[in-house]
Design a protein around this motif. Structure first.
Motif, short mmCIF file in Angstrom:
data_model
loop_
_atom_site.label_atom_id
_atom_site.label_comp_id
_atom_site.label_asym_id
_atom_site.label_seq_id
_atom_site.Cartn_x
_atom_site.Cartn_y
_atom_site.Cartn_z
N PHE A 191 1.84 6.71 -6.87
CA PHE A 191 0.68 7.50 -7.30
C PHE A 191 0.95 8.99 -7.11
N LEU A 192 1.50 9.35 -5.96
CA LEU A 192 1.75 10.76 -5.66
C LEU A 192 2.83 11.36 -6.55
N THR B 186 0.83 -1.20 0.00
CA THR B 186 0.00 0.00 0.00
C THR B 186 0.87 1.25 0.00
N ARG B 187 1.80 1.33 0.91
CA ARG B 187 2.62 2.53 1.07
C ARG B 187 3.41 2.83 -0.20
N GLN B 188 3.95 1.79 -0.81
CA GLN B 188 4.79 2.01 -1.99
C GLN B 188 3.96 2.40 -3.21
N GLU B 189 2.79 1.80 -3.36
CA GLU B 189 1.95 2.16 -4.50
C GLU B 189 1.43 3.58 -4.38
N VAL B 190 1.03 3.98 -3.17
CA VAL B 190 0.55 5.35 -2.98
C VAL B 190 1.67 6.35 -3.22
N ALA B 191 2.89 6.01 -2.79
CA ALA B 191 4.02 6.90 -3.05
C ALA B 191 4.23 7.08 -4.55
N ARG C 144 2.08 9.55 4.53
CA ARG C 144 2.08 8.45 3.56
C ARG C 144 1.03 8.66 2.47
N SER C 145 0.02 9.48 2.74
CA SER C 145 -0.97 9.83 1.73
C SER C 145 -0.73 11.24 1.17
N GLY C 146 0.43 11.79 1.44
CA GLY C 146 0.76 13.10 0.91
C GLY C 146 0.16 14.25 1.68
N ILE C 147 -0.36 14.00 2.89
CA ILE C 147 -1.00 15.03 3.68
C ILE C 147 0.03 15.69 4.59
N VAL C 148 0.07 17.00 4.56
CA VAL C 148 1.05 17.75 5.35
C VAL C 148 0.46 18.09 6.72
#
Length: 853
Positions: free
Chosen positions: A233-234, A226-231, A405-409
């Motif tokens: 994606f971002l 999950t973490r790697q695919e979302v990274a 991990r979801s790009g949220i600051v």
């Protein structure tokens, strides 16, 4: 041979679907069959063979294809995506990636219109997140080949206006586990009682290595895949995301049924899923295939890939095919459905969406840009402009990393200020909040603001017509009348997950977000070792890592004492749950082992060291001190986990937490352990579904000092001839999953490590679902919902009119002494989806402290 025969019988008398009828193909690009040695879809392909196919296609078509590795699965298999487009787009792929990044996070100086004009739309096709939904694993190879090799007007037009990102297998570990087992047994019989439908659960491929359903992991973001695919994606910021699944009776594609998460921009989402749905329907109608829409699958919970990616700006969609998992199956009308047919439909739906996205490139990019502009301005969030959180610094830091991990600051406050328009998550209080340095601040005016709001907000916002339908059905069910609108309640999953509650942190949402000073403090520093005092050491317990360090020290032979009553020593109050490492019980070698544990620890601690010298055993007041009976000596932990019997594997989330988060040693056990001597274990953890029963050997072990922990599916520990005797409470209709405020008993060792005010009950948030509950006994349970009718219990999610009344005094976790041992029962599994970190200390207390209480 049987599989080939079945496929031949099915296809006799009808024209076989052709994967390769898109014009002429570049001869230098190998077809999948030329590498596999068999017809695509005629058997399950293993990971290595798919890898050979996609790498060969990519290598032979560099003008159209760029293959990129983005990580490794838990078991070490390479994760990759293939970007496929026209030679012109591939040549400037880095420039396009940068432009998509500007659209995703626009700045005032960016010429958004110019970027939109020169940028192709990016369509992401995700295959095989559920490893035993095998049709998409096969269709991925046909899709990649056609996009890389076809010179038809249809394909070249798509690739001119679109970049297609194909992930050929999201979950290689689950797929490999399943297909290797499947290919090794007799298969191909389409009958209902076929042997290949009797696969033992240990070989199910839906989940990854840790048996996580990764299409439920986008809230906890726990798994490596999950973490790697979302990274990845971002890094690319696609406009369309298709997640291809199985298995249903008839093919499904969006539009979806309600409820749709409000943060997705319902109008935007419904518009685009209608556009893509009509394009897919046209392609299916041309083939004479049936399908369904607006049924079964909703879009409310953030945990799914489709909803998570939509909240990040894409139009996320789930496609469910009706063939796969087994090679063939007989339907009720005696027609035969094959895996190949499932692959054909996924192949067709993917091309239909790609074609529609390319055709609507300009409108899609504008829609995406508008969504992101509202995100970075904060317009999307309305009055919900900021969230402020307070608590243990380590817990805040873990949440900060979680959101990142979801790009949220999220940022730590670097100053003190008065925040206007603050609303408390845990009460009805609202007003001006004094914000202190070190509190965590999450503002909604950022690229991933809609996702941040969806993850953090305490509200539930269902469509009015959705609410009306559910309540109407509840009333008609109560009166035993048929419902004309719906046959079932339209809840596909839980309705609550708000992270401030999941972490059990103090939190406030705010109507404004003035500019503030922030600090770059990481929240972590290594535990500093100081010399012991004359009496030894004292360690305060406020974070789960404090207890994990103690567990490691115990394992090294260090003798640790547990404070169970408040005391004052050296002018400092010492709360129950604190630990003492006393020189009276530890020689220099053991104190050296403690220092070694700290030196070698992989855990981090917040701020200054909580380990401090203890100069005396003499209390400042009262009688409670290190030598009192209220200070208990802890046993060295030896943990056993029952995973099931032969072929049956449970406890995925617990397995993951023990190995990856807690890093606690344990023995994996089968269900046969209930019939043997258990004296070597201090704690036995029994997840639901492992076939547990209260045998004589198990009872003997508990009565002699063992600590039995039951997680979910706990009815076997309650009732006649069991360990507990709690009354059952039932509700109707079922509760679909919500978050409630519960009370943690401050006198229970399960409360240790949680912030406390004297002997007041400790408020915590807990997830509850289902229709069967335990009533807490007169003496209370360690964690229960208040029995006071005036206390509001629902914090977040859906509830029925009678829910709060029905749940008065319900036990969420019950701890009871049995002989010299204990039984700790969690009717609601605190490890579920690794989604409830604020409950970890309760579980760890049961595991590590329970055997000594």
């Amino acid at each position: 041979m049987l599989t080939a025969l079945v496929c031949g019988l099915v296809l006799a008398g009808q024209e076989q679907f052709d994967f390769y009828d898109r014009g002429w193909y570049f001869p230098g690009v190998p077809r999948p069959e030329s590498i596999l040695g068999y017809e695509l879809g005629s058997q399950h392909t293993v990971y290595r063979d798919q890898e050979r196919v996609v790498t060969a296609i990519a290598a032979s078509s560099p003008e159209r294809v760029r293959m990129m590795e983005y990580g490794k699965s838990t078991e070490g298999r390479t994760l990759r995506v293939l970007a496929i487009s026209s030679p012109e787009n591939i040549a400037r792929l880095d420039e396009i990636q940068a432009d998509l990044g500007r659209l995703a996070n626009p700045k005032p100086e960016d010429d958004i219109v110019a970027i939109q004009k020169r940028t192709p739309v990016l369509v992401w096709i995700n295959e095989c997140i559920h490893g035993d939904e095998t049709a998409s694993f096969e269709s991925a190879m046909a899709l990649i080949y056609n996009l890389a090799a076809s010179n038809s007007a249809e394909i070249t037009s798509m690739l001119r206006d679109a970049i297609v990102m194909v992930n050929p297998v999201y979950n290689p570990d689950g797929h490999e586990r399943y297909v290797v087992a499947y290919n090794s047994i007799p298969n191909g019989n389409p009958g209902r009682d076929a042997y290949d439908r009797a696969m033992p659960s240990a070989f199910f491929g839906r989940a990854n290595h840790y048996r996580f359903d990764m299409n439920r992991d986008r809230i906890s973001m726990s798994q490596a895949e999950t973490r790697q695919e979302v990274a990845m994606f971002l890094k690319w910021n696609p406009q369309v995301y298709v997640d291809q699944h199985g298995q249903v009776e008839t093919y499904f594609f969006p539009p979806v049924q309600q409820s749709v998460n409000v943060n997705a921009d319902r109008n935007r989402y419904n518009h685009w899923t209608d556009v893509f749905g009509r394009a897919t329907a046209k392609a299916f109608d041309n083939e004479g295939w049936t399908y369904f829409i607006r049924d079964s699958f909703d879009f409310y919970n953030v945990c799914y890939l489709d909803s998570h990616t939509t909240l990040m700006g894409a139009i996320g969609m789930t496609h469910e095919t009706d063939g796969g998992r087994v090679m063939s199956q007989r339907r009720v009308d005696d027609t035969i459905l094959t895996m190949r047919q499932g692959a054909e439909k996924h192949f067709t739906s993917a091309l239909a969406v790609i074609g529609s996205a390319a055709k609507n490139r300009a409108e899609l990019l504008k829609s995406y840009s508008d969504f992101k502009a509202k995100a970075v301005s904060g317009e999307h969030a309305g009055k919900f402009q900021r969230v402020i959180l307070d608590g243990n610094q380590s817990e805040l830091s873990r949440l900060k990393e979680h959101l990142a991990r979801s790009g949220i600051v999220a940022q730590f406050a670097g100053e003190v200020w008065l925040q206007k328009g603050a609303h408390d998550y845990w009460s009805d209080w609202k007003g001006n909040l004094e914000v202190k340095q070190g509190m965590l601040v999450v503002d909604m005016n950022q690229s991933q603001g809609p996702l941040a709001k969806a993850l953090l907000e305490p509200f539930s916002d269902f469509e009015p017509e959705f609410i009306a339908r559910q309540r109407k059905k509840a009333l008609e069910d109560k009166e035993n009348r048929p419902n004309e609108d719906i046959d079932y309640y339209e809840f596909y999953d839980s309705t609550a997950w708000a992270l401030p509650y999941a972490y059990n942190l103090k939190a406030w949402w705010c109507e404004s977000r003035s500019k503030i000073e922030t600090t770059s403090i990481s929240g972590y520093s290594w535990l500093h070792i100081v010399p012991p005092g004359e009496a030894g050491y004292m360690l305060e317990y406020g974070d789960q890592n404090d207890l994990l360090i103690i567990a490691k020290a115990l394992a090294k032979g260090v003798k640790v004492s547990l404070v169970t009553r408040s005391t004052h020593i050296d002018g400092k109050a010492i709360n129950p749950g604190s630990f003492m490492i006393l020189r009276a019980r530890n020689d220099d070698k053991q104190l050296g082992a403690l220092r070694s544990v700290i030196d070698d620890s992989r855990f981090k601690y917040s701020g200054m060291s909580p380990l401090r010298p203890l100069s005396t055993s003499y209390p400042d007041e009262g009688r409670q001190g290190p030598g009192s009976e209220s200070v208990v000596q802890l046993r060295k932990p030896k943990i056993g986990v029952v995973f099931g019997n032969a072929g049956n594997l449970r406890a995925g989330a617990l397995w993951y937490l023990l190995e990856q988060e807690f890093k606690l040693p344990y023995d994996s056990l089968s269900s046969s352990v209930f019939n043997r001597n258990l004296d070597e274990y201090t704690c036995l953890i029994v997840p639901g579904g492992v076939g547990a029963r209260p045998t004589g050997k198990l009872r003997e072990w508990v009565e002699n000092g063992g600590c039995l922990i039951a997680l979910g599916g706990v009815d076997w520990v309650n009732g006649k001839d069991a360990f507990l005797n709690l009354d059952e409470v039932t509700t109707d209709p079922d509760l679909p999953g919500a978050i409630f405020q519960a009370e943690l008993d401050p006198f229970s060792y399960l409360s240790y490590g949680y912030p406390r005010t004297g002997n007041e009950k400790i408020k915590i948030a807990v997830p509850i679902d289902g229709s069967s509950f335990w009533k807490a006994p007169k003496g209370g349970s360690a964690v229960q919902l208040s029995a006071d009718e005036s206390v509001k219990k629902l914090l977040c999610g859906w509830s029925w009119d009678e829910t709060e009344k029905d749940l008065q005094g319900v036990a969420w976790a019950h701890d009871q002494s049995v002989g010299r041992g204990r039984v700790v029962a969690f009717p609601f599994d605190p490890t579920d989806r690794a989604q409830w970190p604020g409950l970890h200390k309760i579980l760890l207390n049961a595991m590590i402290l329970g055997p000594s209480r």
